[in-house]
Design an enzyme around this catalytic site. Sequence first.
Site, mmCIF file in Angstrom:
data_model
loop_
_atom_site.group_PDB
_atom_site.id
_atom_site.type_symbol
_atom_site.label_atom_id
_atom_site.label_comp_id
_atom_site.label_asym_id
_atom_site.label_seq_id
_atom_site.Cartn_x
_atom_site.Cartn_y
_atom_site.Cartn_z
ATOM 1 N N GLU A 251 40.648 39.926 45.545
ATOM 2 C CA GLU A 251 39.244 40.231 45.869
ATOM 3 C C GLU A 251 38.671 40.924 44.644
ATOM 4 O OE1 GLU A 251 37.510 39.422 48.449
ATOM 5 O OE2 GLU A 251 39.049 38.753 49.845
ATOM 6 N N CYS A 285 30.506 45.283 45.142
ATOM 7 C CA CYS A 285 30.959 43.977 44.633
ATOM 8 C C CYS A 285 30.001 42.872 45.046
ATOM 9 C CB CYS A 285 32.366 43.685 45.132
ATOM 10 S SG CYS A 285 32.541 43.786 46.916
HETATM 11 P P1 NAD Z 1 39.851 48.378 38.909
HETATM 12 O O1 NAD Z 1 40.187 46.972 38.686
HETATM 13 O O2 NAD Z 1 39.627 49.255 37.740
HETATM 14 O O3 NAD Z 1 40.984 49.112 39.780
HETATM 15 C C1 NAD Z 1 41.347 48.659 41.063
HETATM 16 C C2 NAD Z 1 42.720 49.186 41.403
HETATM 17 O O4 NAD Z 1 43.692 48.567 40.563
HETATM 18 C C3 NAD Z 1 42.898 50.689 41.222
HETATM 19 O O5 NAD Z 1 43.625 51.195 42.316
HETATM 20 C C4 NAD Z 1 43.722 50.787 39.955
HETATM 21 O O6 NAD Z 1 44.523 51.939 39.876
HETATM 22 C C5 NAD Z 1 44.586 49.554 40.069
HETATM 23 N N1 NAD Z 1 45.140 49.070 38.803
HETATM 24 C C6 NAD Z 1 44.647 49.243 37.551
HETATM 25 N N2 NAD Z 1 45.438 48.612 36.644
HETATM 26 C C7 NAD Z 1 46.456 48.051 37.338
HETATM 27 C C8 NAD Z 1 47.586 47.273 36.981
HETATM 28 N N3 NAD Z 1 47.827 46.947 35.694
HETATM 29 N N4 NAD Z 1 48.424 46.845 37.943
HETATM 30 C C9 NAD Z 1 48.184 47.150 39.242
HETATM 31 N N5 NAD Z 1 47.129 47.893 39.650
HETATM 32 C C10 NAD Z 1 46.268 48.331 38.717
HETATM 33 O O7 NAD Z 1 38.572 48.345 39.870
HETATM 34 P P2 NAD Z 1 37.674 49.549 40.333
HETATM 35 O O8 NAD Z 1 36.893 50.020 39.135
HETATM 36 O O9 NAD Z 1 38.490 50.530 41.093
HETATM 37 O O10 NAD Z 1 36.691 48.836 41.363
HETATM 38 C C11 NAD Z 1 35.531 48.171 40.989
HETATM 39 C C12 NAD Z 1 35.764 46.679 40.953
HETATM 40 O O11 NAD Z 1 36.234 46.235 42.208
HETATM 41 C C13 NAD Z 1 34.490 45.891 40.703
HETATM 42 O O12 NAD Z 1 34.763 44.837 39.812
HETATM 43 C C14 NAD Z 1 34.146 45.346 42.078
HETATM 44 O O13 NAD Z 1 33.365 44.182 42.059
HETATM 45 C C15 NAD Z 1 35.492 45.104 42.641
HETATM 46 N N6 NAD Z 1 35.451 45.044 44.101
HETATM 47 C C16 NAD Z 1 35.664 43.842 44.710
HETATM 48 C C17 NAD Z 1 35.589 43.752 46.090
HETATM 49 C C18 NAD Z 1 35.824 42.455 46.785
HETATM 50 O O14 NAD Z 1 36.021 42.468 47.980
HETATM 51 N N7 NAD Z 1 35.826 41.328 46.115
HETATM 52 C C19 NAD Z 1 35.321 44.901 46.843
HETATM 53 C C20 NAD Z 1 35.115 46.096 46.202
HETATM 54 C C21 NAD Z 1 35.198 46.163 44.826
#
Ligand code: NAD
Length: 488
Positions: A251, A285
């Site tokens: 997602e 998102c």
């Molecule tokens: P992010 O990608 O920076 O982090 C998301 C999660 O991934 C965090 O818990 C982080 O610690 C973890 N993470 C980071 N690097 C990792 C790795 N190498 N391996 C495993 N886990 C890792 O995203 P964010 O800034 O927390 O959230 C914002 C983003 O999320 C935006 O792009 C938004 O569009 C998206 N989002 C999507 C949805 C959806 O349903 N499609 C919903 C909400 C947010």
Amino acid sequence: QSATVPGAPTGEVDRPDATGTFESTDPATGAVVQVFPVHDAAAVRETVGRAHAAAATWAALGFAERRLRLAAYRGHLARRMPELADLVHRENGKPHADAVLEITLAVDHLAWAGAHAERTLGRRRVRSGALAANHAAYLEYQPLGVVGVIGPWNYPVFTPMGSIAYALAAGNAVVFKPSEFTPAVGAWLVAAWRAAVPDVADVLQVVTGFGETGAELCRAGVGKLAFTGSSATGRKVMATCAETLTPVLMECGGKDAMIVDDDADVSAAADAAVWGAMSNAGQTCIGIERVYATSAVHDRFVAEVTRRTAALRPGSDDGASYGPMTMASQTDIVRRHVDDALATGGRAVTGGTVDGGLIAPTVLLDVPESSAAVREETFGPTLTITEVADAEEGLRRANDSTMGLGGSVFSGSADRAMDLARRMRSGMTSINSVLTFASVPALPFGGVGESGFGRIHGEDGLREFTRAKAITRQRVGLPVDLMSFDRP
Ligand code: NAD
């Protein structure tokens, strides 16, 4: 107007100190909310090991017993909503009312998932077909065991619960890694589970930390990894999961568009565009980031949007329209996009300024399609409005994106709107509203392209956390049916 008015950095998370801990902070004040351990590989594996044992117990309970416990958890969340909303407000920065809204939605999904799991996943007879006429044929959807859930910070309750509720209802245990920006909310959700259903406490557990902790969860032998976050991180998660052939649910980000047609209700479209773009400081998102308005309505639409954005008041008090940016680095991305839009011929009819982490609602016109503000996810209280000859051109431009999560169509004709909605390259489209699809638990939620794949919510969301199992039974007393092997 320039976007480069210097502003104090908002909430940012420091790397772990020598004690292996990190702090989450209030984006409005910088005050420490809570301190958490950074879980390493050994800690993550130990947690997943406990979850495997709990998963067996949970699966064996069956749908009816699980439904009772999910209802107890739902009741607990509903009763303690003010406490949880306060924590969301402090750790994420959004106004209380917005926190209450996301918790209410999450509770609704939890209720739906619990109520529909048996009907969607339970064993049922299917037609055997002519070649196996002597057999009864059965289909059921079995849990995967332990599901790893990695969540973002922007909707720290609603978003992870979209995976957690459906994975639990399908009979899995869950290990949840909340964002490093909202670990207290994640830990609260897990503590609430332990309090509501102590006999199956280990069915929902939490690990805290940064990306490295998330990567260890990918490697720890989970049956599936449900990731919600940016498309860039999604690629890394997929690469790590590939090491162990762990299946993934993605997602990821969005760049959702709205099409405003000739005969649209312009006032309603402007209301929806402003809410869809600016609420939660645009950190949504499925927020609206681009509008394509036909020449017939463009100027009127811009005027209505401008009037509405002028009335918005960003701030950190209860009456604020939206709060500060949760991460300082997100403020930098918004600045870069606005600067790029202005440098390449765009103009800001309103906003474009940053004040101490609060970004003014920003509406941009004449932004070239090649600009970062149109091509990349901005994730701030900004909106680009582009004039198009007709709705077909609007659709073509809306679909010219690497991402495709949600979107919206405003039109006076139901048939035309449905046709445009169906042809929009997105997982979800609302007609004459925005974001509505997220609040209908029966509807699947997910995207196409770089917005990811797989679905949460609804029956598809339940099945996402299962594997289909096929069983046939030869009917006793009837001649053995060897299917085609002994046929001439
Ligand atoms: P992010 O990608 O920076 O982090 C998301 C999660 O991934 C965090 O818990 C982080 O610690 C973890 N993470 C980071 N690097 C990792 C790795 N190498 N391996 C495993 N886990 C890792 O995203 P964010 O800034 O927390 O959230 C914002 C983003 O999320 C935006 O792009 C938004 O569009 C998206 N989002 C999507 C949805 C959806 O349903 N499609 C919903 C909400 C947010």
